[in-house]
Scaffold this motif. Structure first.
Motif, mmCIF file in Angstrom:
data_model
loop_
_atom_site.group_PDB
_atom_site.id
_atom_site.type_symbol
_atom_site.label_atom_id
_atom_site.label_comp_id
_atom_site.label_asym_id
_atom_site.label_seq_id
_atom_site.Cartn_x
_atom_site.Cartn_y
_atom_site.Cartn_z
ATOM 1 N N MET A 150 0.843 -1.198 0.000
ATOM 2 C CA MET A 150 0.000 0.000 0.000
ATOM 3 C C MET A 150 0.879 1.250 0.000
ATOM 4 O O MET A 150 1.831 1.353 0.768
ATOM 5 N N GLY A 151 0.608 2.191 -0.908
ATOM 6 C CA GLY A 151 1.396 3.431 -0.941
ATOM 7 C C GLY A 151 1.043 4.321 0.235
ATOM 8 O O GLY A 151 -0.057 4.238 0.782
ATOM 9 N N THR A 152 1.984 5.161 0.625
ATOM 10 C CA THR A 152 1.668 6.132 1.666
ATOM 11 C C THR A 152 1.013 7.333 1.003
ATOM 12 O O THR A 152 1.085 7.503 -0.198
ATOM 13 N N ARG A 153 0.383 8.149 1.808
ATOM 14 C CA ARG A 153 -0.329 9.274 1.230
ATOM 15 C C ARG A 153 0.531 10.524 1.183
ATOM 16 O O ARG A 153 1.378 10.734 2.034
ATOM 17 N N ALA A 154 0.311 11.321 0.168
ATOM 18 C CA ALA A 154 1.068 12.572 0.013
ATOM 19 C C ALA A 154 0.075 13.676 -0.346
ATOM 20 O O ALA A 154 -1.041 13.399 -0.780
ATOM 21 N N TRP A 155 0.501 14.906 -0.128
ATOM 22 C CA TRP A 155 -0.312 16.057 -0.558
ATOM 23 C C TRP A 155 0.498 16.883 -1.531
ATOM 24 O O TRP A 155 1.663 17.195 -1.281
ATOM 25 N N ARG A 156 -0.151 17.229 -2.659
ATOM 26 C CA ARG A 156 0.447 18.199 -3.562
ATOM 27 C C ARG A 156 -0.108 19.563 -3.165
ATOM 28 O O ARG A 156 -1.319 19.717 -3.010
ATOM 29 N N ILE A 157 0.788 20.521 -2.970
ATOM 30 C CA ILE A 157 0.339 21.848 -2.519
ATOM 31 C C ILE A 157 0.773 22.894 -3.526
ATOM 32 O O ILE A 157 1.964 22.999 -3.857
ATOM 33 N N ASP A 158 -0.195 23.624 -4.025
ATOM 34 C CA ASP A 158 0.104 24.724 -4.942
ATOM 35 C C ASP A 158 -0.009 26.041 -4.185
ATOM 36 O O ASP A 158 -0.763 26.146 -3.220
ATOM 37 N N PRO A 159 0.758 27.031 -4.622
ATOM 38 C CA PRO A 159 0.671 28.327 -3.942
ATOM 39 C C PRO A 159 -0.776 28.813 -3.950
ATOM 40 O O PRO A 159 -1.476 28.655 -4.953
ATOM 41 N N ALA A 160 -1.190 29.360 -2.837
ATOM 42 C CA ALA A 160 -2.562 29.874 -2.751
ATOM 43 C C ALA A 160 -2.457 31.319 -2.298
ATOM 44 O O ALA A 160 -1.443 31.746 -1.757
ATOM 45 N N GLY A 161 -3.502 32.040 -2.485
ATOM 46 C CA GLY A 161 -3.506 33.429 -2.014
ATOM 47 C C GLY A 161 -3.741 33.460 -0.516
ATOM 48 O O GLY A 161 -3.532 32.467 0.186
ATOM 49 N N PRO A 162 -4.158 34.597 -0.019
ATOM 50 C CA PRO A 162 -4.428 34.717 1.417
ATOM 51 C C PRO A 162 -5.479 33.705 1.880
ATOM 52 O O PRO A 162 -6.502 33.522 1.215
ATOM 53 N N LEU A 163 -5.199 33.044 2.991
ATOM 54 C CA LEU A 163 -6.157 32.079 3.538
ATOM 55 C C LEU A 163 -7.173 32.837 4.389
ATOM 56 O O LEU A 163 -6.802 33.637 5.258
ATOM 57 N N ARG A 164 -8.436 32.582 4.113
ATOM 58 C CA ARG A 164 -9.504 33.277 4.844
ATOM 59 C C ARG A 164 -10.634 32.310 5.137
ATOM 60 O O ARG A 164 -10.866 31.393 4.363
ATOM 61 N N GLY A 165 -11.336 32.591 6.212
ATOM 62 C CA GLY A 165 -12.523 31.794 6.501
ATOM 63 C C GLY A 165 -12.604 31.439 7.967
ATOM 64 O O GLY A 165 -11.879 31.994 8.800
ATOM 65 N N ASP A 166 -13.502 30.516 8.254
ATOM 66 C CA ASP A 166 -13.783 30.135 9.635
ATOM 67 C C ASP A 166 -13.357 28.699 9.881
ATOM 68 O O ASP A 166 -13.610 27.831 9.040
ATOM 69 N N VAL A 167 -12.710 28.472 11.023
ATOM 70 C CA VAL A 167 -12.330 27.110 11.418
ATOM 71 C C VAL A 167 -12.830 26.892 12.845
ATOM 72 O O VAL A 167 -12.617 27.745 13.709
ATOM 73 N N THR A 168 -13.500 25.771 13.054
ATOM 74 C CA THR A 168 -13.918 25.440 14.419
ATOM 75 C C THR A 168 -13.043 24.304 14.925
ATOM 76 O O THR A 168 -12.977 23.249 14.289
ATOM 77 N N VAL A 169 -12.352 24.556 16.032
ATOM 78 C CA VAL A 169 -11.508 23.486 16.566
ATOM 79 C C VAL A 169 -12.301 22.689 17.600
ATOM 80 O O VAL A 169 -13.142 23.228 18.311
ATOM 81 N N LEU A 191 4.249 17.016 -0.173
ATOM 82 C CA LEU A 191 4.536 16.585 1.201
ATOM 83 C C LEU A 191 4.282 15.090 1.286
ATOM 84 O O LEU A 191 3.160 14.638 1.032
ATOM 85 N N LEU A 192 5.319 14.337 1.646
ATOM 86 C CA LEU A 192 5.200 12.882 1.682
ATOM 87 C C LEU A 192 4.867 12.394 3.088
ATOM 88 O O LEU A 192 5.311 12.988 4.073
ATOM 89 N N ASP A 193 4.107 11.320 3.185
ATOM 90 C CA ASP A 193 3.770 10.678 4.470
ATOM 91 C C ASP A 193 2.955 11.599 5.384
ATOM 92 O O ASP A 193 3.293 11.796 6.557
ATOM 93 N N VAL A 194 1.889 12.140 4.855
ATOM 94 C CA VAL A 194 1.096 13.093 5.650
ATOM 95 C C VAL A 194 0.252 12.422 6.738
ATOM 96 O O VAL A 194 -0.391 13.100 7.530
ATOM 97 N N GLU A 195 0.282 11.067 6.788
ATOM 98 C CA GLU A 195 -0.499 10.367 7.823
ATOM 99 C C GLU A 195 -0.160 10.901 9.219
ATOM 100 O O GLU A 195 -1.029 11.023 10.077
#
Ligand code: UD1
Length: 435
Positions: free
Chosen positions: A1-20, A406-410
């Motif tokens: 089974m392969g490990t999981r990775a994330w491809r990340i592209d440049p994004a503009g300003p991050l905005r919004g609501d996050v509930t922790v 980003l490799l191995d994001v688990e």
């Protein structure tokens, strides 16, 4: 089974609501506490982090049932648990050593595997072992794990050489059913510890919080189940506030009260952040840019060591030279390599920079960082060995010039609650890929 990775592209300003949700560093300790009740306990606002599942599996192997209904965990303890946590849990997280005292109280014997956690120094457990030995346990530690027996633990004075979070919790969880009074001096007083003390009090424990880092525990014959709702995770709250600031955006964080973030807010304010603080949410922006700072991590109420990784990335985008002096763990900069690959100009030093000498002052441990800002970040392929590297690399990649992988994001999911959905919801350009 392969490990999981994330491809990340440049994004503009991050905005919004996050509930922790509730904090990772509290939930697993509450689950262990629930083992001690006669009857089920309910823990609401439980985060969906890997550590909860690992801890649930360990509790099940000793005979407890653990069920999740939405955000609520129900832990139904076994009348007589099995005394052994299987060796297959070696290195999975920091919880097995916290089960030692509770298992001794319930069964008179215990075996737990050696603990793991993030790669931040050797993370010894000598305080835990010394305290339990002083409480009457016979303990041997070998390569396989920790073996212990005790007819009944008894109260004693435990003077911690350093206010360790884990050791304070270990003693509290062991002392509540021990015979007589236990006095912890130089105890840790992090908010998650106080939360655990309140939960144990609800279960019927005798606990007094005294001035000067003293905690008194009067052992009782039995505890009952209790209900609680976890308070918000201050590491996650800080991380998302920084994600907004770093990208020139503004993230509004719900679910974590201001009193758990006092030092974090003040630190970011001195760097130029402006805050909107309401009872329901907190948001930060930096319309005039960010200034450098000299910060040292410390025990509560100081600047939390778990906040330093996002802060270091932020420092890389502030004007001027910043200094970060880590005084809690001797080797907490392993994640810096990934940030350097992404272009952060960070140098590590063994000296205590930017403030008073700490207990690592005459060692070779690289525990001070000098950060040059603003650094120009570039896309890169980076390995994510632990949760700390994970979040700091993700936010750095988001402002890099070019694509990153980003490799191995688990490992990120062991400590952050559903990070992919939350980061995407504030505008981060992440695409999960198989690697
Ligand atoms: C917990 C948190 C972690 C946080 C840390 C400090 C959890 C699951 N993890 O880790 O996120 O960064 O508190 O707030 O809650 N020490 C010893 N001997 C011991 C125990 C600790 O020397 O027996 C030392 C450690 O090496 C370290 C210092 O004490 O230098 C603090 O560690 P501690 O507070 O115990 O951290 P944890 O409980 O492992």
């Amino acid at each position: 089974m392969g490990t999981r990775a994330w491809r990340i592209d440049p994004a503009g300003p991050l905005r919004g609501d996050v509930t922790v949700r509730g904090s990772k560093n509290a939930v697993t300790k509450h689950m262990v506490a629930a083992m001690l009740g006669r009857g089920p306990s309910t823990i609401a606002n439980a985060p969906r982090v890997g550590d909860v599942e690992i801890t649930a599996q360990m509790l099940r192997t000793v005979g407890c049932s653990v069920d999740r209904d939405g955000d609520t965990l129900v832990v139904d303890p076994a009348a007589t648990p099995a005394p052994t946590v299987p060796q297959s849990f070696t290195g999975r997280n920091r919880i097995p050593v916290l089960m030692l005292g509770p298992l001794l109280n319930l069964t008179g014997e215990a075996f737990v595997p050696l603990v793991g956690g993030d790669q931040i120094g050797p993370r010894p457990i000598d305080f835990h072992i010394q305290a339990l030995t002083a409480m009457g346990a016979q303990i041997t530690v070998d390569e396989g794990g920790i073996h212990a027996t005790a007819r009944r633990l008894h109260g004693t004075r435990v003077a911690l050489p350093y206010p360790s979070v884990g050791a304070t919790e270990s003693v509290m969880l062991s002392a509540v059913l021990a015979e007589g009074r236990t006095v912890i001096t130089n105890a840790a007083i992090e908010p998650e510890i106080l939360e655990l003390a309140l939960f144990l009090q609800r279960m019927g424990a005798g606990i007094q919080l005294q001035p000067d880092r003293r905690i008194l525990i009067d052992g009782v014959e039995r505890l009952h189940g209790a209900r609680t709702r976890l308070a918000g995770d201050r590491l996650e709250a800080f991380s998302y506030l920084v994600a907004g600031l770093l990208t020139g955006g503004q993230v509004r964080v719900h679910g974590c009260a201001q009193d758990r973030l006092v030092t974090a807010i003040e630190t970011l304010r001195t760097m130029g952040a402006r805050f909107e603080i309401e009872d329901e949410h907190i948001s930060a922006s930096a319309p005039d840019g960010l200034r450098s700072a000299a910060v040292h991590t410390d025990t509560h109420p100081g600047f939390m060591t778990d906040w330093q990784q996002p802060l270091l990335v932020l420092m890389s985008q502030a004007r001027g030279l910043s200094v970060l002096h880590e005084t809690v763990f001797e080797n907490r900069f392993a994640y810096v390599r990934a940030l350097q690959q992404l272009g952060c100009e960070i140098e590590l030093f063994p000296m205590c920079l930017g403030g008073n000498a700490c207990r690592f002052h005459d060692t070779n441990h690289l525990h001070s960082a000098v950060v040059h800002g603003p650094s120009k970040l570039v896309g890169a392929e980076v390995h994510v060995p632990d949760v700390r590297t994970g979040f700091s690399s993700v936010i750095a990649a988001s402002i890099a010039d070019g694509q990153s992988v980003l490799l191995d994001v688990e490992s990120l999911e062991r400590g952050y609650d559903e990070p992919l959905a939350r980061l995407q919801s504030i505008g981060m350009a992440i695409t999960p890929v198989e690697s």
